[in-house]
Enzyme design. Structure first.
Site, short mmCIF file in Angstrom:
data_model
loop_
_atom_site.label_atom_id
_atom_site.label_comp_id
_atom_site.label_asym_id
_atom_site.label_seq_id
_atom_site.Cartn_x
_atom_site.Cartn_y
_atom_site.Cartn_z
N LYS A 9 22.33 17.64 -12.76
CA LYS A 9 22.14 16.22 -12.46
C LYS A 9 22.76 15.34 -13.55
O LYS A 9 23.10 15.84 -14.64
CB LYS A 9 20.64 15.94 -12.32
CG LYS A 9 19.94 16.67 -11.16
CD LYS A 9 18.47 16.24 -11.10
CE LYS A 9 17.72 16.89 -9.96
NZ LYS A 9 16.33 16.34 -9.87
N TYR A 49 19.11 13.56 -0.10
CA TYR A 49 17.66 13.67 -0.33
C TYR A 49 16.84 13.11 0.83
O TYR A 49 15.69 12.72 0.64
CB TYR A 49 17.29 12.97 -1.64
CG TYR A 49 17.43 13.83 -2.89
CD1 TYR A 49 16.81 15.08 -3.00
CD2 TYR A 49 18.15 13.37 -4.00
CE1 TYR A 49 16.91 15.85 -4.16
CE2 TYR A 49 18.26 14.14 -5.16
CZ TYR A 49 17.63 15.38 -5.23
OH TYR A 49 17.73 16.14 -6.38
N ASN A 112 15.19 15.69 -14.74
CA ASN A 112 14.82 17.10 -14.96
C ASN A 112 16.03 18.04 -14.86
O ASN A 112 15.90 19.21 -14.50
CB ASN A 112 13.64 17.50 -14.07
CG ASN A 112 13.94 17.34 -12.59
OD1 ASN A 112 15.06 16.98 -12.20
ND2 ASN A 112 12.97 17.62 -11.75
N HIS A 115 18.98 20.78 -10.11
CA HIS A 115 18.48 20.93 -8.74
C HIS A 115 18.77 22.34 -8.26
O HIS A 115 19.79 22.92 -8.61
CB HIS A 115 19.19 19.93 -7.80
CG HIS A 115 18.94 20.20 -6.35
ND1 HIS A 115 17.84 19.70 -5.67
CD2 HIS A 115 19.61 20.99 -5.46
CE1 HIS A 115 17.86 20.16 -4.42
NE2 HIS A 115 18.93 20.94 -4.26
N GLU A 126 22.21 22.06 2.36
CA GLU A 126 22.77 21.53 1.10
C GLU A 126 24.16 22.10 0.78
O GLU A 126 25.01 21.38 0.24
CB GLU A 126 21.80 21.81 -0.05
CG GLU A 126 20.51 20.99 0.09
CD GLU A 126 19.46 21.35 -0.96
OE1 GLU A 126 19.69 22.25 -1.80
OE2 GLU A 126 18.39 20.70 -0.93
#
Ligand code: IDP
Ligand code: MG
Length: 141
Positions: A9, A49, A112, A115, A126
């Protein structure tokens, strides 16, 4: 052999962790079968998302993932989906097991680092979101 979609990310790219994340996968005998760097628009982030569209954090999540360049990859190997999830650690870094990517590097739940698809069903949405068949290079046994 299983395939999963993983993303470093924007916060992970900013923290110079592209190689660290890929290295952790490779050390566990997972293979990088496809790889690219790109920046999502807010609209693209919202469709990626979409599964979270009713969550209170949907707007900030799609802002964060579109805030800067990301590295997307198809990771292949035995139990790749659960292996990548295990190496990532829990969503909230406060709950992530020691030695996981999120425990070691994440600042908070919205930043975080990484993914990973959470199921075969999400991987099958995805992976083609980012890669065509021609861009995926299955590992030759
Ligand atoms: P995952 O990334 O571990 O699969 P998901 O539940 O799929 O976690 O949520 C997607 C992303 O949305 C998380 O990685 C995290 O950055 C963010 N997120 C999840 N839950 C919360 C929350 O309660 N507050 C803020 N952000 C959240
Ligand atoms: Mg998820």
């Amino acid at each position: 052999m299983e395939k999963t979609l993983s993303i470093v990310k924007p916060d992970g790219v900013k923290k110079n962790l592209i190689g660290e994340v890929m290295g952790r996968f490779e050390q566990k005998n997972l293979r990088i079968a496809a790889l690219k760097m790109l920046k999502l628009s807010k609209e693209e982030a919202m469709s990626f998302y979409a599964v979270h569209k009713d969550k209170p954090f949907y707007d900030s999540l799609t802002d964060s993932i579109s805030a800067g360049p990301i590295v997307v990859m198809v990771v292949e190997g035995n139990d790749a989906i659960s292996m990548v999830r295990k190496l990532m650690g829990a969503t909230n870094p406060k709950d992530a097991a020691p030695g996981t990517i999120r425990a070691d590097f994440a600042s908070d739940i919205e930043h975080n680092i990484v993914h990973g698809s959470d199921s075969e069903e999400s991987a099958s949405f995805e992976i083609p979101f980012f890669f065509s068949l021609l861009e995926i290079h299955p590992v030759v046994a």
